[in-house]
Motif scaffolding. Structure first.
Motif, PDB file in Angstrom:
ATOM      1  N   ALA A   1      41.352  27.441  35.169  1.00  0.00           N
ATOM      2  CA  ALA A   1      40.952  26.882  36.463  1.00  0.00           C
ATOM      3  C   ALA A   1      39.808  25.899  36.295  1.00  0.00           C
ATOM      4  CB  ALA A   1      40.552  28.000  37.420  1.00  0.00           C
ATOM      5  N   VAL A   2      39.699  24.998  37.264  1.00  0.00           N
ATOM      6  CA  VAL A   2      38.603  24.033  37.341  1.00  0.00           C
ATOM      7  C   VAL A   2      38.021  24.076  38.742  1.00  0.00           C
ATOM      8  CG1 VAL A   2      37.991  21.581  37.341  1.00  0.00           C
ATOM      9  CG2 VAL A   2      39.467  22.486  35.547  1.00  0.00           C
ATOM     10  N   LEU A   3      36.698  24.124  38.826  1.00  0.00           N
ATOM     11  CA  LEU A   3      35.981  24.053  40.100  1.00  0.00           C
ATOM     12  C   LEU A   3      35.092  22.820  40.048  1.00  0.00           C
ATOM     13  CD1 LEU A   3      35.079  25.283  42.837  1.00  0.00           C
ATOM     14  CD2 LEU A   3      33.357  26.576  41.548  1.00  0.00           C
ATOM     15  N   LEU A   4      35.314  21.903  40.994  1.00  0.00           N
ATOM     16  CA  LEU A   4      34.676  20.592  40.945  1.00  0.00           C
ATOM     17  C   LEU A   4      33.860  20.372  42.208  1.00  0.00           C
ATOM     18  CD1 LEU A   4      35.027  18.166  38.873  1.00  0.00           C
ATOM     19  CD2 LEU A   4      36.581  17.189  40.546  1.00  0.00           C
TER      20      LEU A   4
ATOM     21  N   GLN B   1      43.788  19.183  31.723  1.00  0.00           N
ATOM     22  CA  GLN B   1      44.743  20.251  32.013  1.00  0.00           C
ATOM     23  C   GLN B   1      44.946  20.403  33.516  1.00  0.00           C
ATOM     24  OE1 GLN B   1      43.628  24.129  30.517  1.00  0.00           O
ATOM     25  NE2 GLN B   1      45.741  24.804  30.377  1.00  0.00           N
ATOM     26  N   ALA B   2      43.842  20.365  34.268  1.00  0.00           N
ATOM     27  CA  ALA B   2      43.940  20.480  35.721  1.00  0.00           C
ATOM     28  C   ALA B   2      44.598  19.253  36.330  1.00  0.00           C
ATOM     29  CB  ALA B   2      42.553  20.692  36.328  1.00  0.00           C
ATOM     30  N   LEU B   3      44.259  18.067  35.808  1.00  0.00           N
ATOM     31  CA  LEU B   3      44.817  16.841  36.360  1.00  0.00           C
ATOM     32  C   LEU B   3      46.307  16.703  36.072  1.00  0.00           C
ATOM     33  CD1 LEU B   3      41.911  14.373  35.500  1.00  0.00           C
ATOM     34  CD2 LEU B   3      42.474  15.335  37.738  1.00  0.00           C
ATOM     35  N   ARG B   4      46.778  17.369  35.041  1.00  0.00           N
ATOM     36  CA  ARG B   4      48.216  17.385  34.758  1.00  0.00           C
ATOM     37  C   ARG B   4      48.929  18.498  35.515  1.00  0.00           C
ATOM     38  NH1 ARG B   4      46.461  16.670  29.273  1.00  0.00           N
ATOM     39  NH2 ARG B   4      46.897  18.869  28.915  1.00  0.00           N
TER      40      ARG B   4
ATOM     41  N   PHE C   1      43.009  24.433  40.581  1.00  0.00           N
ATOM     42  CA  PHE C   1      42.057  23.346  40.770  1.00  0.00           C
ATOM     43  C   PHE C   1      41.453  23.473  42.167  1.00  0.00           C
ATOM     44  CE2 PHE C   1      41.638  18.425  40.105  1.00  0.00           C
ATOM     45  CZ  PHE C   1      40.264  18.573  40.012  1.00  0.00           C
ATOM     46  N   SER C   2      40.154  23.774  42.230  1.00  0.00           N
ATOM     47  CA  SER C   2      39.444  23.829  43.507  1.00  0.00           C
ATOM     48  C   SER C   2      38.397  22.728  43.542  1.00  0.00           C
ATOM     49  CB  SER C   2      38.778  25.195  43.708  1.00  0.00           C
ATOM     50  OG  SER C   2      39.738  26.176  44.010  1.00  0.00           O
TER      51      SER C   2
END
Length: 334
Positions: free
Chosen positions: A100-103, A317-320, A325-326
């Protein structure tokens, strides 16, 4: 008892959801007004707390744009509520093996660093009293009995170079990196094993004190680097006589704020920093738009550029569409 031979990391398809959690979620947090004028005339929150209405000109109600979010967090919402609504379930999925990615994104001075790092990340006592999202993530992971190992790294992207954020600025040098099987590998960053939340607080206090900042007209302590905190989680879950080990990463990113040179007053080296910041954010926005368009398509998929900038490369990885992805969009309340 059956045992998996190898640790696994759960994989998501672009359109897949898990237990009602969408793969991509977008939130909006509104920072309280800094002036005595009260709420901004160009911004209105809807009663459903899922949209904001933006006036093209201050005070104009006849020319507006409606922007929808998964949830809008008004200025009276505290850190604990933000974590509960935006992050807690995401961390639970990471323990289950989903990357996961938190942006955190927004204009300079909109409250991104306050949200992610807390108001006083450099002071351990204050960080405990008013924690940032990273502190609450560390606490949730440390308290979860399924988590058998928690490791953390801190990397700074400054002027399109990677640096170890746990090392003082005067002792740093740009880190070498390469891409292996579509995954970014950065040399010279050794993960720190975290056994309790207090250990993370001490680690992050050093990272926060090393952060590159400068005074701007929009923000008297503007961060000049993107900060990436990576939690690597090794967990073991035993259900139905099956012992399953998972390894997954959660990347928490406190982005530099977007700035206009004519408003920030930046000159010299700071102007160069601003140009590099804005370029990275431009490429990030382009990639996110491609990701959203790809999710909305019923068939086929778009090429999503991830190597245009170190920032997009860091979360490729998140962009693909291969991880949760939050996205917490921050809005200034003035």
């Amino acid at each position: 008892m059956a045992t998996n031979d190898k640790p696994r990391s759960a994989q998501l398809k672009r359109s897949e959801t898990k237990d009602g959690i969408e793969q991509v979620r977008i939130f909006c947090r509104v920072r309280p007004p800094s002036s005595v004028s009260g709420a901004p005339r160009w911004l209105k929150l809807s009663e459903t707390e899922a949209e904001i209405v933006v006036a093209e000109e201050a005070g104009r109600t006849d020319r507006t744009t409606k922007v929808l979010f998964d949830k809008v967090l008004p200025s009276n919402v505290g850190q604990t509520e933000v974590y509960r609504d935006c992050v807690k379930d995401l961390v639970t999925r990471v323990v289950a093996g989903y990357p996961a990615v938190l942006l955190a994104y927004g204009q300079s001075g909109s409250g991104k660093t306050y949200t992610v790092c807390g108001p006083h990340a450099q002071d351990s006592k204050s960080a405990i009293e008013t924690p940032g999202l990273v502190h609450m993530i560390a606490e949730q992971l440390s308290d979860d009995p399924r988590v058998k190992m928690l490791q953390v790294t801190a990397v700074e992207i400054y002027n399109k170079e990677f640096f170890n954020a746990a090392i003082p600025v005067e002792r740093r040098s740009a880190l070498k990196w390469r891409v292996i099987k579509d995954q970014l590998s950065i040399e010279g960053v050794v993960p720190k094993v975290i056994r309790c939340s207090n250990q993370f607080t001490d680690f992050f206090r050093v990272v926060a004190s090393n952060r590159r900042t400068s005074a701007q007209e929009l923000n008297d302590r503007s961060t000049r680097s993107h900060l990436i905190i990576t939690f690597q989680v090794t967990a073991i879950d035993e259900t139905d006589a099956i012992r399953c080990e998972t390894i997954a990463e959660l990347k928490v990113i406190d982005l530099c704020g977007s700035e206009r040179l004519d408003r920030s007053g930046a000159t010299g080296d700071v102007a160069k920093e601003t140009a590099n910041i804005n370029t990275g954010l431009f490429f990030l926005g382009n990639s996110i738009n491609r990701l959203v368009e790809s999710q909305n398509q019923s068939s086929g998929s778009q090429f999503i550029p991830t190597r245009d900038d170190p920032l997009t490369l860091s979360i490729s990885q998140a962009l693909r569409g291969q991880s949760l992805f939050s996205f917490i969009f921050h809005v200034r309340g003035d």
